[in-house]
Design a protein around this motif. Structure first.
Motif, PDB file in Angstrom:
ATOM      1  N   LYS A  62      -2.267  21.760  -6.114  1.00 20.80           N
ATOM      2  CA  LYS A  62      -1.430  22.008  -7.297  1.00 20.80           C
ATOM      3  C   LYS A  62      -0.187  22.764  -6.830  1.00 20.80           C
ATOM      4  O   LYS A  62      -0.192  23.372  -5.742  1.00 20.80           O
ATOM      5  CB  LYS A  62      -2.197  22.808  -8.348  1.00 20.80           C
ATOM      6  N   VAL A  63       0.845  22.711  -7.647  1.00 16.84           N
ATOM      7  CA  VAL A  63       2.102  23.345  -7.246  1.00 16.84           C
ATOM      8  C   VAL A  63       2.474  24.440  -8.242  1.00 16.84           C
ATOM      9  O   VAL A  63       2.381  24.253  -9.449  1.00 16.84           O
ATOM     10  CB  VAL A  63       3.238  22.294  -7.141  1.00 16.84           C
ATOM     11  N   ILE A  64       2.855  25.579  -7.701  1.00 19.55           N
ATOM     12  CA  ILE A  64       3.301  26.700  -8.544  1.00 19.55           C
ATOM     13  C   ILE A  64       4.725  27.064  -8.133  1.00 19.55           C
ATOM     14  O   ILE A  64       5.014  27.152  -6.938  1.00 19.55           O
ATOM     15  CB  ILE A  64       2.362  27.912  -8.364  1.00 19.55           C
ATOM     16  N   SER A  65       5.602  27.257  -9.098  1.00 20.29           N
ATOM     17  CA  SER A  65       7.002  27.567  -8.756  1.00 20.29           C
ATOM     18  C   SER A  65       7.474  28.851  -9.433  1.00 20.29           C
ATOM     19  O   SER A  65       6.939  29.243 -10.473  1.00 20.29           O
ATOM     20  CB  SER A  65       7.920  26.434  -9.220  1.00 20.29           C
ATOM     21  N   ALA A  66       8.443  29.487  -8.829  1.00 21.77           N
ATOM     22  CA  ALA A  66       9.071  30.676  -9.434  1.00 21.77           C
ATOM     23  C   ALA A  66      10.516  30.768  -8.966  1.00 21.77           C
ATOM     24  O   ALA A  66      10.884  30.190  -7.943  1.00 21.77           O
ATOM     25  CB  ALA A  66       8.310  31.931  -9.042  1.00 21.77           C
ATOM     26  N   LYS A  67      11.313  31.493  -9.734  1.00 23.32           N
ATOM     27  CA  LYS A  67      12.753  31.592  -9.441  1.00 23.32           C
ATOM     28  C   LYS A  67      13.195  33.050  -9.333  1.00 23.32           C
ATOM     29  O   LYS A  67      12.665  33.912 -10.037  1.00 23.32           O
ATOM     30  CB  LYS A  67      13.544  31.020 -10.620  1.00 23.32           C
ATOM     31  N   MET A 136       5.583  15.504  -5.383  1.00 20.13           N
ATOM     32  CA  MET A 136       5.322  14.064  -5.243  1.00 20.13           C
ATOM     33  C   MET A 136       3.803  13.797  -5.273  1.00 20.13           C
ATOM     34  O   MET A 136       3.008  14.628  -4.845  1.00 20.13           O
ATOM     35  CB  MET A 136       5.892  13.638  -3.883  1.00 20.13           C
ATOM     36  N   LYS A 137       3.451  12.640  -5.788  1.00 23.79           N
ATOM     37  CA  LYS A 137       2.010  12.292  -5.855  1.00 23.79           C
ATOM     38  C   LYS A 137       1.617  11.553  -4.577  1.00 23.79           C
ATOM     39  O   LYS A 137       2.232  10.561  -4.201  1.00 23.79           O
ATOM     40  CB  LYS A 137       1.737  11.399  -7.065  1.00 23.79           C
ATOM     41  N   VAL A 143       0.732  16.709  -0.161  1.00 26.24           N
ATOM     42  CA  VAL A 143       2.090  16.318   0.254  1.00 26.24           C
ATOM     43  C   VAL A 143       2.380  16.857   1.657  1.00 26.24           C
ATOM     44  O   VAL A 143       2.901  16.154   2.529  1.00 26.24           O
ATOM     45  CB  VAL A 143       3.134  16.869  -0.758  1.00 26.24           C
ATOM     46  N   SER A 144       1.996  18.117   1.882  1.00 29.24           N
ATOM     47  CA  SER A 144       2.289  18.737   3.178  1.00 29.24           C
ATOM     48  C   SER A 144       1.604  17.988   4.314  1.00 29.24           C
ATOM     49  O   SER A 144       2.227  17.705   5.338  1.00 29.24           O
ATOM     50  CB  SER A 144       1.841  20.202   3.180  1.00 29.24           C
ATOM     51  N   ASN A 145       0.326  17.677   4.136  1.00 35.24           N
ATOM     52  CA  ASN A 145      -0.387  16.954   5.200  1.00 35.24           C
ATOM     53  C   ASN A 145       0.242  15.591   5.442  1.00 35.24           C
ATOM     54  O   ASN A 145       0.359  15.138   6.581  1.00 35.24           O
ATOM     55  CB  ASN A 145      -1.865  16.760   4.831  1.00 35.24           C
ATOM     56  N   TYR A 146       0.637  14.939   4.358  1.00 34.40           N
ATOM     57  CA  TYR A 146       1.230  13.604   4.452  1.00 34.40           C
ATOM     58  C   TYR A 146       2.532  13.661   5.257  1.00 34.40           C
ATOM     59  O   TYR A 146       2.765  12.827   6.145  1.00 34.40           O
ATOM     60  CB  TYR A 146       1.462  13.085   3.034  1.00 34.40           C
ATOM     61  N   ILE A 147       3.349  14.667   4.979  1.00 30.72           N
ATOM     62  CA  ILE A 147       4.641  14.760   5.686  1.00 30.72           C
ATOM     63  C   ILE A 147       4.437  15.194   7.147  1.00 30.72           C
ATOM     64  O   ILE A 147       5.119  14.707   8.041  1.00 30.72           O
ATOM     65  CB  ILE A 147       5.604  15.701   4.931  1.00 30.72           C
ATOM     66  N   VAL A 148       3.477  16.073   7.372  1.00 31.76           N
ATOM     67  CA  VAL A 148       3.188  16.477   8.760  1.00 31.76           C
ATOM     68  C   VAL A 148       2.741  15.251   9.569  1.00 31.76           C
ATOM     69  O   VAL A 148       3.166  15.067  10.719  1.00 31.76           O
ATOM     70  CB  VAL A 148       2.117  17.600   8.796  1.00 31.76           C
ATOM     71  N   ASP A 149       1.925  14.410   8.956  1.00 32.29           N
ATOM     72  CA  ASP A 149       1.500  13.171   9.649  1.00 32.29           C
ATOM     73  C   ASP A 149       2.701  12.271   9.930  1.00 32.29           C
ATOM     74  O   ASP A 149       2.782  11.639  10.976  1.00 32.29           O
ATOM     75  CB  ASP A 149       0.480  12.400   8.797  1.00 32.29           C
ATOM     76  N   LEU A 150       3.618  12.244   8.963  1.00 32.46           N
ATOM     77  CA  LEU A 150       4.826  11.420   9.121  1.00 32.46           C
ATOM     78  C   LEU A 150       5.673  11.931  10.290  1.00 32.46           C
ATOM     79  O   LEU A 150       6.163  11.136  11.110  1.00 32.46           O
ATOM     80  CB  LEU A 150       5.644  11.489   7.821  1.00 32.46           C
ATOM     81  N   GLU A 183      13.641  11.609   3.431  1.00 33.45           N
ATOM     82  CA  GLU A 183      14.289  10.917   2.304  1.00 33.45           C
ATOM     83  C   GLU A 183      13.229  10.386   1.357  1.00 33.45           C
ATOM     84  O   GLU A 183      12.231   9.814   1.799  1.00 33.45           O
ATOM     85  CB  GLU A 183      15.112   9.750   2.843  1.00 33.45           C
ATOM     86  N   MET A 184      13.480  10.612   0.080  1.00 34.13           N
ATOM     87  CA  MET A 184      12.529  10.100  -0.921  1.00 34.13           C
ATOM     88  C   MET A 184      13.032   8.775  -1.464  1.00 34.13           C
ATOM     89  O   MET A 184      14.197   8.632  -1.800  1.00 34.13           O
ATOM     90  CB  MET A 184      12.388  11.090  -2.068  1.00 34.13           C
ATOM     91  N   GLU A 185      12.131   7.821  -1.508  1.00 29.88           N
ATOM     92  CA  GLU A 185      12.496   6.525  -2.070  1.00 29.88           C
ATOM     93  C   GLU A 185      11.738   6.314  -3.376  1.00 29.88           C
ATOM     94  O   GLU A 185      10.960   7.180  -3.792  1.00 29.88           O
ATOM     95  CB  GLU A 185      12.156   5.429  -1.055  1.00 29.88           C
ATOM     96  N   GLU A 186      11.939   5.172  -3.931  1.00 29.02           N
ATOM     97  CA  GLU A 186      11.235   4.899  -5.199  1.00 29.02           C
ATOM     98  C   GLU A 186       9.725   4.800  -4.958  1.00 29.02           C
ATOM     99  O   GLU A 186       9.276   4.618  -3.842  1.00 29.02           O
ATOM    100  CB  GLU A 186      11.739   3.570  -5.774  1.00 29.02           C
ATOM    101  N   ASP A 187       8.974   4.904  -5.993  1.00 29.40           N
ATOM    102  CA  ASP A 187       7.503   4.812  -5.942  1.00 29.40           C
ATOM    103  C   ASP A 187       6.890   5.867  -5.032  1.00 29.40           C
ATOM    104  O   ASP A 187       5.924   5.601  -4.295  1.00 29.40           O
ATOM    105  CB  ASP A 187       7.040   3.418  -5.480  1.00 29.40           C
ATOM    106  N   ASP A 188       7.454   7.069  -5.057  1.00 32.16           N
ATOM    107  CA  ASP A 188       6.913   8.180  -4.263  1.00 32.16           C
ATOM    108  C   ASP A 188       6.708   7.845  -2.790  1.00 32.16           C
ATOM    109  O   ASP A 188       5.710   8.240  -2.177  1.00 32.16           O
ATOM    110  CB  ASP A 188       5.582   8.663  -4.872  1.00 32.16           C
ATOM    111  N   LYS A 189       7.637   7.100  -2.231  1.00 31.08           N
ATOM    112  CA  LYS A 189       7.560   6.812  -0.809  1.00 31.08           C
ATOM    113  C   LYS A 189       8.564   7.698  -0.079  1.00 31.08           C
ATOM    114  O   LYS A 189       9.652   7.948  -0.574  1.00 31.08           O
ATOM    115  CB  LYS A 189       7.894   5.341  -0.539  1.00 31.08           C
TER     116      LYS A 189
END
Lengths: 341, 320
Positions: A62-67, A136-137, A143-150, A183-189
């Motif tokens: 889950k994602v939590i944000s603050a400003k 992103m879904k 998301v972090s694991n997915y990008i690290v793999d990328l 870079e983010m593309e359509e369909d959460d790619k």
């Protein structure tokens, strides 16, 4: 009696767990995103959910944000909002928005390195919209694991996953850093074809990741195309010869032919020289183009100025350079002739 | 008296004792890329001064006491800071310090032979860990970071030599009175071995981080251990490898506290230890700026102590 007393004393001092915490009482932060919105830092944590889910093998987050206008306070706000104590030793990824990167990542790396509760081994990436990326879904993963793999599959790992490498490069005034640009593309790619290059702590622009991989990282298996011929570099070496009047960048290596132009007959001895010459020219042009673009933006990813300074103790804004390429064609595949026209 | 092997191992630990937390970042900041040269020259200067002390014989009680107290203060501060910063972040510094002191007090009431035996047992373990860490870090070395050499002025260059000699030699002097029939060759071995491993660690810090980064972080000697990664198989081993420093600190501090105990009566000993604990808690653990101050001037203070010790002995001889 004395030994019993000592034993009890040891029990008291060395086995105390008064402040122990159960895993379910902490929020394990897997990724952090830092962006700007209305002049304020937006900090988001990707937290690994440790509640049991329907499918036990599924990793959810889950994602939590603050400003806040101050980065440290924005972190504090996000920690407060996460209702449990935040655990940062598991951070795998830091996403920085392009806007923050362009205004300078000095604040960010200062905070990350200063905070002793923070892991120092994580990847740092740049993206246009950090919030969108962290939210992103991704199926069956975070998301972090997915990008690290990328990153692992696209770039070499060794040099990019340490915050201290970034800080020491920023501190060195004669050398600059490049970070993966997502870079983010359509369909959460998402794709990773570009590198954000910096001067000191400010991002200058993005550039194709291929030559970055080729020059700075240990990555091999890089393809070069010219006149329908595709040469795959499976072994390479980059050396720097620092002379008084210029720095010579010597690229050498071995290539394997993946595709060949119909005009070349690999049964002939001369053809190898021809392919070699063409590909050397192609690689030289691409490397020169890369250097020209980054150096014209004051970003010295190769550290030519640093190498020159280390040898001659002379600070120069522009150090002339020359690229020399010497590739040996050592694999031509299993056929000599070209089947297509 | 202690035997040759025990003397070498204790000397090895005492040579390295003040470098953790106190010596490295200060020396890097002072000597920059000349660090290895100034440290090597500092080692030679230290070796020569050690020879002078060996020739002069024993050291006065007052000097021993001053050296032991000063080094124990420095080591206790470093241990407490490292532990509270990286390992036990939620524990109170007083608690960490008392746990450390209880161990030291236990050793203080033992004979010096027992401490020497501990040193003898721990020495191969510590040496093995140092070698292991060295091998694990080789692939991260970038020799580029050592250049350009001579990027300091002459004064900083001399300061670097003095700081290294002061930090490495002075704790060793606590052993001089236990040397018995040992030759200088035996006495110098532990010092040279300890100094050599310290220089080796400096080489790794400098070549991995470069002086700009290494001089701005606390405990660079601990941070480089975090970078060990054998094909993603052996990682996060810094807390195991940091045992080499813990061994230095514990065995070295045993000698310091034993020297205090042997050179004072029990009332003074109790007073010194209590004052030390309360003083460190009030003036250092709660006020980091004082730690910066003590770190900055400690090596020079140690070097001054060294001359007092040498001078004191000469005056004593003259009177006789």
């Amino acid at each position: 009696m004395k030994k019993v007393f000592l034993f009890l004393l040891c029990l008291f001092f060395f086995t105390g767990c008064s402040d122990y915490q159960e895993l379910s009482d902490i929020n394990i932060i897997n990724g952090i995103a830092i962006g700007y919105e209305d002049g304020e830092y937006v900090v988001s944590f990707e937290i690994i959910k440790n509640e049991a889910s329907d499918n036990s093998s599924e990793v959810t987050s889950k994602v939590i944000s603050a400003k806040d206008s101050n980065l440290a306070l924005a972190f504090n706000e996000a920690i407060k909002d996460s209702d449990k104590e935040a655990y940062f030793k598991h951070v795998h990824l830091l996403i920085i928005s392009e806007e923050v990167a362009k205004s300078g990542i000095g604040d960010v790396v200062d905070y990350m390195l200063r905070n002793v509760k923070m892991s120092t081994t994580f990847y740092t990436v740049i993206t246009e919209d950090s919030e969108a990326l962290i939210n992103m879904k991704v199926e069956d993963d975070t998301v972090s694991n997915y990008i690290v793999d990328l990153i692992s599959s696209n770039l070499d790992r060794a040099d990019l996953n340490n915050i201290d490498i970034i800080v020491s490069t920023i501190l060195n005034q004669r050398k600059d850093i490049g970070l993966p640009y997502i870079e983010m593309e359509e369909d959460d790619k998402v794709t990773l074809h570009q590198i954000a290059y910096f001067h000191e702590d400010q991002m200058k622009d993005v550039i194709d990741a291929k030559i970055f991989n080729f020059l700075y990282l240990n990555k091999t298996d890089i393809d070069f195309l010219r006149d329908e011929t595709v040469l795959n570099m499976y072994k390479k070496k980059v050396d720097y010869e620092v002379k008084k009047d210029k720095v010579i960048i010597k690229v050498s290596g071995r290539g394997s032919v993946k595709a060949v132009s119909s005009s070349i007959d690999l049964e002939k001895y001369k053809s190898y020289d021809e392919v070699k010459e063409v590909m050397n020219k192609q690689i030289k042009e691409e490397v020169e183009e890369f250097l020209e673009e980054t150096l014209s933006n004051d970003s010295d990813l190769t550290g030519i100025k640093d190498k020159y300074y280390k040898k001659y103790r002379e600070e120069k804004d522009n150090v002339p350079y020359e690229v020399q390429v010497d590739i040996v064609l050592s694999k031509n595949g299993s056929i000599y002739e070209v089947i297509h026209d | 008296m202690i035997n040759k092997k025990q003397y070498i191992s204790l000397s090895f630990f005492l040579t390295r004792i003040v470098f953790l937390g106190g010596g490295f970042s200060l020396l890097i900041g002072t000597s920059k890329n000349n660090l290895l040269i100034t440290s090597f020259l500092g080692m030679l200067l230290g070796y020569f001064l050690l020879y002078l002390f060996y020739r002069k014989g024993s050291i006065s009680k007052k000097s021993i006491l001053l050296i032991a107290i000063a080094n124990l203060i420095m080591v206790t501060i470093s241990t407490t800071t490292l532990t509270s910063t990286y390992l036990l972040q939620k524990s109170s510094t007083m608690f960490i310090m008392i746990a450390f002191m209880v161990t030291l007090l236990y050793a203080a009431f033992k004979e010096v032979k027992v401490i020497a035996r501990v040193g003898e047992i721990v020495f191969p373990i510590s040496f093995f860990i140092t070698v292991l860490a060295t091998i694990a870090l080789i692939y991260l070395v970038k020799l580029d970071n050592l250049f350009p050499l001579f990027n300091t002025n002459f004064l900083q260059f001399v300061e670097g030599i003095i700081a290294f000699a002061g930090a490495s030699l002075v704790p060793n002097l606590l052993l001089i009175n236990y040397k018995g029939d040992l030759t200088f060759k035996d006495i110098g071995k532990g010092y040279l071995l300890g100094s050599f491993t310290v220089i080796l660690i400096m080489f790794f810090i400098l070549t991995i981080y470069g002086y700009e980064f290494a001089s701005m972080v606390r405990f660079p000697e601990y941070l480089i251990l975090k970078k060990i990664d054998f094909s993603s198989f052996v990682t996060n081993v810094e807390n195991i490898l940091v045992m080499e420093w813990i061994a230095d600190i514990v065995v070295g501090s045993f000698v310091c506290i034993k020297a205090i105990k042997d050179n004072t009566n029990k009332y003074w000993f109790a007073l010194i230890i209590i004052t030390l604990i309360i003083g460190i808690e009030l003036f250092f653990n709660k006020r980091y700026e004082n730690i910066l101050l003590i770190k900055k001037y400690f090596s020079y203070f140690n070097f001054t102590l060294l001359f007092f010790a040498l001078l004191g002995k000469w005056q004593k001889k003259k009177r006789h």
